[in-house]
Design an enzyme around this catalytic site. Structure first.
Site, short mmCIF file in Angstrom:
data_model
loop_
_atom_site.label_atom_id
_atom_site.label_comp_id
_atom_site.label_asym_id
_atom_site.label_seq_id
_atom_site.Cartn_x
_atom_site.Cartn_y
_atom_site.Cartn_z
N GLY A 206 0.83 -1.21 0.00
CA GLY A 206 0.00 0.00 0.00
C GLY A 206 0.86 1.24 0.00
O GLY A 206 2.05 1.18 -0.29
N ASN A 207 0.26 2.38 0.29
CA ASN A 207 1.03 3.63 0.39
C ASN A 207 0.38 4.52 1.44
O ASN A 207 -0.64 4.16 2.03
CB ASN A 207 1.13 4.32 -0.97
CG ASN A 207 -0.23 4.71 -1.50
OD1 ASN A 207 -0.90 5.56 -0.94
ND2 ASN A 207 -0.66 4.06 -2.58
N ARG A 208 0.99 5.67 1.69
CA ARG A 208 0.60 6.47 2.85
C ARG A 208 -0.53 7.47 2.58
O ARG A 208 -0.83 8.29 3.43
CB ARG A 208 1.82 7.20 3.39
CG ARG A 208 2.78 6.25 4.08
CD ARG A 208 4.13 6.90 4.35
NE ARG A 208 3.99 8.17 5.03
CZ ARG A 208 4.94 9.08 5.12
NH1 ARG A 208 6.10 8.87 4.54
NH2 ARG A 208 4.73 10.21 5.76
#
Ligand code: CTP
Length: 394
Positions: A206-208
């Site tokens: 995923g990412n932030r």
């Protein structure tokens, strides 16, 4: 901005009353002229002298104070373009919903000519109470607007949905009261948040991204009268009022949801941080470790925005992309504008956007670059929508 707007802030009796000081300041910073009225309970949480000091006018607590010549509620009700009650307690909502007018906040609401906005704050159980639900519904049916409450730490340290919205957000909602319905009859599709690309039943890549920018765009567009479909990756944000939300997880799910929504769209804003790659295989069972290193094979995800750009016939839908970069921000954004065949790219540096309430962006289109001053995500959302309105007018 709120230049030339007159706003009455009504402070109810809740611990969140201390934030009313920041709210008054924020409204003034945006150009509004502010006057304050308080309930007696509100004045037990925060001193009228502080608010008088900030506004340069008495913060009225007592309707019966003989030093107020004339009828203060009548005068303020006529003067105000908007009355904002923050915090709005359970009791205050109940009394306002039923037309009570026996303190200066309620009487000012009763006499108000302008728009009404409530920022509720109370324990989660009080907010969930059937009586509160009824009162909120009644006030909304009478035309009042609401901002919050939001999920967060409550006064007693518990966490729940009852915390007053932050002053910035309330000020955004006040601006929203004055928004012109220039997107009425338009349909917007907005994507927001990260995508999660599953490795197995418990792990993902995923990412932030928090989704806040995309949610701000959806909220602002709805406030301007648009019909909005918000395609949201996994985020923990509340759905903005009046917005149809479709929750997705992966890039491919997001693509399918956008394809389904795009047919009648006038504009698509891709604010989501879509993963470019996904694991080649999602195992049905949890992957077990071994002693050696692990190599993951990743395959490309569809580029949703480029797909929309390539398949578009003519000038509709208007396409807006984001470019989150760590270097040569505007240059990369311009390359994306051309490569993905879109109308506008909102460029920002990775250090400026993630997580916070503010953002610092440059709008990049065929005509040039426009760096915007640092502002709340809601304000930036409105500048992006201004560009969309311009394009739709052409
Ligand atoms: N985007 C998309 N589908 C993808 C990747 C990105 O629709 N698979 C969209 C994003 O929503 C954003 C824009 O394309 O509006 C740019 O995203 P970004 O990740 O900055 O660019 P990439 O095309 O992925 O380029 P790179 O990662 O090489 O910078």
């Amino acid at each position: 901005m709120l230049e030339g707007r007159r706003v009455v802030v009504g402070i109810g009796g809740g611990i969140a009353a201390f934030k009313a000081v920041t709210l008054v300041r924020e409204l003034q910073r945006r150009g509004a002229e502010v006057r304050v009225v308080m309930t007696a309970a509100g004045a037990r949480f925060i001193g009228p002298v502080s608010l008088a000091g900030l506004t340069g006018k008495p913060a009225v607590v007592d309707l019966w104070d003989p030093s107020y010549a004339g009828e203060v509620h009548v005068e303020l009700g006529a003067w105000a373009d908007a009355v904002v009650v923050a915090p709005a307690t359970m009791n205050l909502l109940a009394r306002a919903a039923n037309g009570h007018a026996d303190d200066v906040v309620l009487a000012t609401l009763a006499c108000a000519r302008g728009a009404l906005l409530f920022a509720p704050a109370m324990h989660e159980r009080m907010w969930g109470r059937a009586a509160t639900r009824r009162n909120v519904a009644a006030l909304a049916a009478d035309g009042a607007r609401f901002v919050g409450p939001v999920e967060g730490a409550l006064a007693n340290g518990e966490v729940g949905a009852g915390r007053m919205a932050e002053p910035e957000e309330i000020a955004d909602a006040v601006e929203g009261l004055f928004a012109s319905p220039d997107l009425r009859g338009r349909r917007l599709v907005v994507s927001a948040g990260p995508t999660h690309e599953d490795l197995d039943p418990v792990r993902f890549l995923g990412n932030r991204s928090t989704g806040r920018m995309g949610f701000a765009i959806a909220e602002a567009a709805a406030a301007r009268g648009a019909e909005v479909v918000l395609v949201a990756g996994p985020v923990t944000l509340a759905t903005p009022r009046g917005v149809e939300r479709v929750d997705v997880r992966s890039a491919r799910e997001m693509e399918a949801a956008i394809q389904a929504a795009v047919a009648r769209a006038d504009a698509v804003v891709m604010a989501a941080a879509v993963a470019d790659y996904r694991p080649a295989e999602r195992t049905a069972q949890k992957r077990k470790k071994s002693d050696g290193p692990l190599t993951l094979e990743l395959v490309r995800n569809p580029d949703i925005l480029a797909g929309l750009g390539a398949s578009r016939q003519g000038a509709r839908p208007v396409l807006v992309g984001f470019a989150l970069e760590t270097e040569r921000v505007v240059e990369h954004a311009r390359a994306k504008l051309e490569r993905k065949q879109v109308d506008l790219v909102v460029a920002n540096h990775a250090s400026d956007g993630f997580g916070g309430a503010d953002n610092l962006v440059t709008l990049v289109d065929a005509a040039g670059d426009e760096p915007l001053p640092r502002a709340s995500k809601r304000t930036i959302a409105d500048r992006i929508l201004d560009r969309i309105v311009d394009r739709l007018r052409d």
